[in-house]
Each structure stands twice: as C-alpha cells, then as structure tokens.
Design a protein around this motif. Structure first.
Motif, short mmCIF file in Angstrom:
data_model
loop_
_atom_site.label_atom_id
_atom_site.label_comp_id
_atom_site.label_asym_id
_atom_site.label_seq_id
_atom_site.Cartn_x
_atom_site.Cartn_y
_atom_site.Cartn_z
N ILE A 15 39.52 56.22 37.19
CA ILE A 15 40.60 56.20 38.19
C ILE A 15 40.01 56.30 39.59
O ILE A 15 40.42 55.58 40.51
CB ILE A 15 41.60 57.35 37.93
CG1 ILE A 15 42.32 57.16 36.61
CG2 ILE A 15 42.59 57.49 39.08
CD1 ILE A 15 43.22 55.94 36.56
N PHE A 16 39.03 57.15 39.78
CA PHE A 16 38.36 57.33 41.06
C PHE A 16 37.69 56.04 41.52
O PHE A 16 37.85 55.60 42.66
CB PHE A 16 37.34 58.47 40.94
CG PHE A 16 36.63 58.81 42.21
CD1 PHE A 16 37.27 59.50 43.22
CD2 PHE A 16 35.30 58.44 42.39
CE1 PHE A 16 36.61 59.82 44.39
CE2 PHE A 16 34.63 58.75 43.55
CZ PHE A 16 35.29 59.44 44.55
N ILE A 17 36.97 55.39 40.62
CA ILE A 17 36.28 54.14 40.96
C ILE A 17 37.28 53.02 41.24
O ILE A 17 37.10 52.25 42.19
CB ILE A 17 35.31 53.76 39.82
CG1 ILE A 17 34.13 54.73 39.80
CG2 ILE A 17 34.81 52.33 39.98
CD1 ILE A 17 33.23 54.59 38.59
N LEU A 18 38.34 52.93 40.46
CA LEU A 18 39.34 51.89 40.68
C LEU A 18 40.08 52.08 42.00
O LEU A 18 40.45 51.10 42.66
CB LEU A 18 40.33 51.85 39.52
CG LEU A 18 39.77 51.30 38.21
CD1 LEU A 18 40.81 51.40 37.11
CD2 LEU A 18 39.32 49.87 38.39
N PHE A 19 40.29 53.33 42.40
CA PHE A 19 40.93 53.60 43.69
C PHE A 19 40.07 53.05 44.83
O PHE A 19 40.56 52.37 45.73
CB PHE A 19 41.16 55.11 43.86
CG PHE A 19 41.68 55.47 45.21
CD1 PHE A 19 43.01 55.25 45.53
CD2 PHE A 19 40.85 56.05 46.16
CE1 PHE A 19 43.51 55.59 46.78
CE2 PHE A 19 41.33 56.39 47.40
CZ PHE A 19 42.66 56.16 47.72
N ALA A 21 37.70 50.78 44.59
CA ALA A 21 37.59 49.32 44.45
C ALA A 21 38.82 48.64 45.05
O ALA A 21 38.70 47.61 45.73
CB ALA A 21 37.44 48.95 42.98
N SER A 22 39.97 49.22 44.83
CA SER A 22 41.20 48.66 45.40
C SER A 22 41.16 48.72 46.92
O SER A 22 41.54 47.76 47.60
CB SER A 22 42.40 49.43 44.86
OG SER A 22 43.58 48.97 45.44
N LYS A 23 40.71 49.82 47.46
CA LYS A 23 40.59 49.94 48.92
C LYS A 23 39.59 48.94 49.48
O LYS A 23 39.80 48.36 50.54
CB LYS A 23 40.18 51.37 49.32
CG LYS A 23 41.24 52.39 49.07
CD LYS A 23 42.47 52.10 49.90
CE LYS A 23 43.56 53.09 49.60
NZ LYS A 23 44.83 52.72 50.21
N ASN A 68 31.36 40.93 44.69
CA ASN A 68 31.91 42.25 44.37
C ASN A 68 33.39 42.15 43.99
O ASN A 68 33.86 42.91 43.15
CB ASN A 68 31.75 43.19 45.55
CG ASN A 68 30.30 43.43 45.89
OD1 ASN A 68 29.43 43.36 45.04
ND2 ASN A 68 30.04 43.68 47.15
N LEU A 69 34.10 41.23 44.61
CA LEU A 69 35.54 41.12 44.35
C LEU A 69 35.85 40.54 42.99
O LEU A 69 36.83 40.92 42.36
CB LEU A 69 36.20 40.28 45.45
CG LEU A 69 36.15 40.84 46.86
CD1 LEU A 69 36.76 39.86 47.84
CD2 LEU A 69 36.84 42.17 46.94
N LEU A 73 38.90 41.12 40.03
CA LEU A 73 40.01 40.17 40.08
C LEU A 73 39.63 38.86 39.43
O LEU A 73 38.46 38.58 39.20
CB LEU A 73 40.42 39.93 41.53
CG LEU A 73 40.96 41.14 42.29
CD1 LEU A 73 41.08 40.82 43.76
CD2 LEU A 73 42.31 41.54 41.72
N ASN A 74 40.62 38.05 39.21
CA ASN A 74 40.43 36.74 38.61
C ASN A 74 39.66 35.83 39.57
O ASN A 74 40.04 35.68 40.73
CB ASN A 74 41.79 36.14 38.28
CG ASN A 74 41.70 34.90 37.45
OD1 ASN A 74 40.63 34.37 37.20
ND2 ASN A 74 42.84 34.43 36.99
N HIS A 75 38.62 35.21 39.10
CA HIS A 75 37.78 34.40 39.98
C HIS A 75 38.46 33.11 40.42
O HIS A 75 38.07 32.53 41.43
CB HIS A 75 36.44 34.09 39.31
CG HIS A 75 36.55 33.16 38.14
ND1 HIS A 75 36.50 31.81 38.28
CD2 HIS A 75 36.72 33.41 36.83
CE1 HIS A 75 36.64 31.25 37.09
NE2 HIS A 75 36.77 32.19 36.19
N THR A 76 39.49 32.65 39.71
CA THR A 76 40.15 31.41 40.13
C THR A 76 40.87 31.58 41.46
O THR A 76 40.95 30.62 42.23
CB THR A 76 41.15 30.92 39.06
OG1 THR A 76 42.10 31.94 38.80
CG2 THR A 76 40.44 30.54 37.79
N ASP A 77 41.37 32.78 41.74
CA ASP A 77 41.98 33.03 43.05
C ASP A 77 40.96 32.82 44.15
O ASP A 77 41.26 32.22 45.19
CB ASP A 77 42.52 34.46 43.12
CG ASP A 77 43.66 34.70 42.15
OD1 ASP A 77 44.38 33.73 41.83
OD2 ASP A 77 43.82 35.85 41.71
#
Length: 126
Positions: A15-19, A21-23, A68-69, A73-77
């Motif tokens: 949860i800490f890492i995903l927070f 990563a989202s930021k 990194n992104l 996330l989906n690479h097609t975006d």
C-alpha cells in the motif's frame, strides 16, 4: 502468528509503495500537461520554432519517465501518447496549425485519462 504478521507487513508495504507510485504518475502527468499547454500557446501564437523545441522537450520528459510508468499502467496508453507526440513534432516543423492543434489536444486528453486512472475513487478500486 508469524504468517499473519508477515502478511500484514507485506500488505502495508505494498500500500505504501502504491501510494508513492500513484503520486509519481500524477506528478509526471502534471509535468507533461504543463509542457503541452506551453506548446498549445505557441501554436496558437504561430511561434513554430518554440513549439517545435518544446515538442522535443515533451518527448524527452516522456521518454525519461515512461519506463517507470509502464510498470504500473497499461503500456498501450503510453504508446498512443508517444505516437501523438511524434506527430506533433512533425506538424510543428511543417507549420501545420490545424493538425498540430488537434494532435496537442489528443495528447492532453490521453494524459488526463492516465491521470484519472490514478485518482483514488470507488470506480477505480472496483
């Protein structure tokens, strides 16, 4: 008891890492949107040389962060964003205002969609 503690630690670590990563994704999208807005202003003002240089800056920012992104996330975006940024640089070089404006709007829309995917909401959780 050890298994439960280990599982809880792994869960909270995730949860800490995903927070963060989202930021990171939101900050990167904001940076891309800022440069995109500058490009749009330059295209509207017929400042083609500056918009051409900024399109390469947008491409450099994109290429610096895309590895990194795509972990989250989906690479097609991001492939769609990449192809539009490449088109944008060529439209700016050829001074094609209509195509450049439509391309920059597509880039901004795609970036906003990625940003919306990262917002914390009920729809994104389920």
């Amino acid at each position: 008891m050890k298994n439960m503690i280990t599982t809880c630690i792994i869960f909270f670590l995730m949860i800490f890492i995903l927070f963060f990563a989202s930021k990171y994704i939101v900050l990167t999208c904001d940076k891309l949107l800022d440069v995109s807005s500058e490009i749009e202003e330059n295209i509207v003002n017929n400042n083609w040389d500056e918009s051409y240089m900024l399109s390469f800056e947008l491409l450099n920012i994109y290429e610096g962060h895309v590895a990194n992104l795509t972990l989250f996330l989906n690479h097609t975006d991001f492939d769609n964003i990449y192809s539009e940024v490449i088109k944008l640089s060529q439209y700016s070089k050829c001074k094609n205002k209509d195509e450049a404006l439509s391309s920059i709007h597509v880039v901004k829309t795609l970036i906003n969609q990625v940003k919306e995917l990262e917002s914390i909401s009920i729809g994104n959780i389920f």
